[in-house]
Scaffold this active site. Structure first.
Site, short mmCIF file in Angstrom:
data_model
loop_
_atom_site.label_atom_id
_atom_site.label_comp_id
_atom_site.label_asym_id
_atom_site.label_seq_id
_atom_site.Cartn_x
_atom_site.Cartn_y
_atom_site.Cartn_z
N LYS A 122 0.86 -1.19 0.00
CA LYS A 122 0.00 0.00 0.00
C LYS A 122 0.89 1.24 0.00
O LYS A 122 1.78 1.38 0.86
CB LYS A 122 -0.86 -0.04 1.27
C1 E4P Z 1 -8.15 2.08 3.72
O1 E4P Z 1 -7.47 1.17 3.29
C2 E4P Z 1 -7.95 2.73 5.01
O2 E4P Z 1 -7.29 1.82 5.86
C3 E4P Z 1 -9.22 3.10 5.74
O3 E4P Z 1 -10.37 2.73 5.03
C4 E4P Z 1 -9.24 4.47 6.32
O4 E4P Z 1 -10.46 4.68 6.99
P1 E4P Z 1 -10.68 5.84 8.07
O5 E4P Z 1 -10.95 7.12 7.35
O6 E4P Z 1 -11.88 5.39 8.85
O7 E4P Z 1 -9.43 5.91 8.90
#
Ligand code: E4P
Length: 220
Positions: free
Chosen positions: A83
């Site tokens: 990622k």
């Molecule tokens: C995506 O891969 C992220 O880990 C995640 O969806 C972020 O979500 P949040 O805005 O609730 O932190």
């Protein structure tokens, strides 16, 4: 639409795998920080629970640093996806990973244009953050809808992950928008399972069954 769990909590992942609805897992440094311990060990264990993509996020800002972290993640299990946050260096790293055959998930996407660039650079997965846009009074689901359409029009194979999911309605909307994947916290998945009329109905069926059995036993 594939369902990924957005967590680093092994027990949550095991539970959802048992339900038969788990297609993959996304983690990030904040989710990992809630659990602590060795990130590598968590990732390795998650990869034994699901054979679907498991996203492991790099934290370096420079291209060489991202490549170093990502290449190491990629050795942990065959289903690891690296990622990488959207940035100029992030795009370069994604492109280099693609050349090396390492799959990537481009994260922190807030516009369809960012998503298009991530796809062009070679990201397999692209993660627009729906909830964080809604938080600032912008309709996050529009990015999902636009990006899904752009990728389809141009025959680009990258998949869109509706991320930063905050409620069950987001899941319905993401599915209707044609999102290939949605990644969500365990709590929201539980909310999707339940409905007051379902839960009430189960209690009623049990009570009626027990009453019928008692009547049968009393007769003889
Ligand atoms: C995506 O891969 C992220 O880990 C995640 O969806 C972020 O979500 P949040 O805005 O609730 O932190």
């Amino acid at each position: 639409m594939k369902i990924f769990l957005d967590t680093a909590d092994i027990e949550e992942i095991r539970t959802v795998a048992r339900w038969g609805v788990l297609d993959g897992v996304t983690t990030n440094p904040s989710l990992y920080a809630k659990i602590g311990g060795s990130y590598d060990e968590i990732l390795k264990e998650v990869c034994t629970i699901t054979s679907g993509p498991v996203s492991a996020e790099v934290v370096a800002d420079d291209v060489e640093g991202m490549l170093k972290e990502g290449r190491r993640f990629a050795t942990l299990a065959p289903n690891i996806v690296v990622k990488v946050a959207m940035s100029e260096n992030g795009l370069e790293a994604i492109s280099r990973f693609a050349d090396e055959g390492i799959k990537t998930n481009c994260t922190l996407i807030f516009t369809a244009n960012q998503g298009l660039l991530a796809a062009k650079a070679g990201a397999s997965l692209i993660s627009p953050f729906v909830g964080r846009l809604d938080d600032i009074n912008q309709d996050g689901m529009i990015v999902i809808r636009d990006l899904v359409e752009i990728l389809a029009i141009h025959g680009i194979e990258s998949e869109v992950i509706a991320a930063s999911i905050r409620n069950p309605l987001h899941m319905t909307q993401a599915a209707l928008a044609g999102s290939h994947i949605a990644t969500l916290p365990f709590k929201i998945l539980q909310q999707m399972v339940h409905h007051p009329l379902t839960d009430k109905g189960i209690v009623q069926f049990k009570a009626d069954w027990a009453a019928a059995q008692s009547e049968l036993a009393a007769k003889g």
